[in-house]
Design an enzyme around this catalytic site. Structure first.
Site, short mmCIF file in Angstrom:
data_model
loop_
_atom_site.label_atom_id
_atom_site.label_comp_id
_atom_site.label_asym_id
_atom_site.label_seq_id
_atom_site.Cartn_x
_atom_site.Cartn_y
_atom_site.Cartn_z
N THR A 24 11.63 85.34 -7.54
CA THR A 24 11.16 86.67 -7.27
C THR A 24 11.60 87.17 -5.87
OG1 THR A 24 8.99 85.69 -8.04
CG2 THR A 24 8.78 87.66 -6.50
N THR A 25 11.94 86.43 -4.89
CA THR A 25 12.64 86.52 -3.61
C THR A 25 14.07 87.02 -3.77
OG1 THR A 25 11.44 84.88 -2.40
CG2 THR A 25 13.13 85.73 -1.15
N ARG A 60 1.16 88.72 -8.22
CA ARG A 60 2.22 89.54 -8.71
C ARG A 60 2.14 89.77 -10.18
NH1 ARG A 60 6.88 90.59 -5.40
NH2 ARG A 60 6.97 89.39 -3.35
N ILE A 80 8.81 75.74 -2.08
CA ILE A 80 9.78 76.86 -2.44
C ILE A 80 9.42 77.98 -1.43
CG2 ILE A 80 10.37 78.19 -4.28
CD1 ILE A 80 9.86 76.29 -6.38
#
Length: 305
Positions: A44-45, A138, A203
């Protein structure tokens, strides 16, 4: 076993929004020099939602090549389309990723039975260690503990990245899953508590900026240094929050750009960090770094190289 501080890498881009593989090399080197224990490529990042498949695989391959086996590389290969997730997971295996991180299908909001079938089909199709990723804030899709327990029996499914921040739920899952199933924090703000409960690592978004601090936190937690970890975590908490002052990875990419590590690029619909947030964020980062350097010699200044 993959454990410790696993940085959720941003994907560097130039001002036009093109992926910058040279800057990616610099980021990887920084992590290798500062004791990061593992890397997630195109999670996602890493703006996985806005990279096309060719870009997605190219970034994973570049990370694998640059790391050259020194630390584990986990490839983000989730999709809201099961077939596409299988293709990405197979491609990640082909280019040499050590494991894959597979998010729950976003937007479509499947039932728990649909989620189980989705993850089972990917695990049946590609023989590579796979970590489930639950981030309902999300995706709009929540993988419940009962479903994780069922999936944990598959030999290719090795763990879960839990970004719910729900410690009670995480503790329950640790009690329900068998030995060898790994839990990873996906929420920097509650990572230390999860490590204390028995998680294998975090993470981390914050590790993009302070890789040494997050690696030391994980190592010290594994060694049972309770007071040290509590004090270190209290220094880091303001930054954990600040890196979500706007949708991630917007603040993190802006800070890395200010450090000269990456270009200013970020892809629509995300925008560069708002003007009114920029000065405050950089002041906070500088303050946190000063506090870390004063706190312990183990937290030497990050080597930006």
């Amino acid at each position: 076993m993959i454990r410790g501080s696993i940085a959720a890498l941003v994907t560097p881009m130039d001002a036009s929004g093109a992926v910058d593989l040279t800057a990616l090399d610099c980021l990887i080197d920084m992590h290798l020099h500062n004791s990061t224990h593992g890397l997630v490529a195109v999670g996602t990042t890493g703006e996985s939602a806005t990279l096309n498949i060719n870009e997605h695989v190219a970034v994973i391959e570049r990370v694998v090549t640059r790391v050259a086996g020194r630390i584990p590389v986990i490839a983000g290969t989730g999709s809201n389309c099961t077939k596409e997730a299988i293709e990405l997971t197979a491609a990640a295996k082909q280019v040499g990723a050590d494991a894959c991180l597979i998010v729950t299908p976003y937007y479509v909001r499947p039932t728990q039975e649909g989620l189980i079938s989705h993850f089972q089909m990917i695990a049946d199709s590609v023989e590579i260690p796979q970590i489930l990723y639950n981030v309902p804030a999300r995706t709009g899709s929540d993988l419940l503990n009962e479903s994780v327990v069922k999936l944990s029996t598959h030999p290719n499914i090795i763990g879960l990245k839990d970004a719910t921040g729900d410690l009670k739920r995480a503790k329950e899952l640790l009690n329900l899953t068998g030995q060898g199933f790994c839990l990873y924090s996906g929420d920097d703000m509650t990572a230390l508590e999860l490590l204390r409960l028995g998680a294998e690592g975090v993470i981390s978004v914050t590790a993009n900026l302070l890789p040494r601090a997050i690696s030391v936190l994980c190592e010290a937690s594994q060694q049972g240094e309770v007071e040290f970890c509590t004090d270190l975590d209290s220094i880091l908490q303001p930054l954990h929050r600040a890196l979500f002052c706007e949708p991630s990875p917007t603040p993190t990419k802006w800070a890395l750009f200010q450090r000269g590590l990456i270009g200013p690029g970020i892809r629509l619909p995300l925008l560069p960090l708002s003007l009114h947030e920029r000065e405050a964020l950089m002041k906070l980062i500088n303050s946190v770094e000063e506090s870390l350097n004063s706190f312990s010699q183990r937290l030497f200044k990050v080597t930006y190289s």
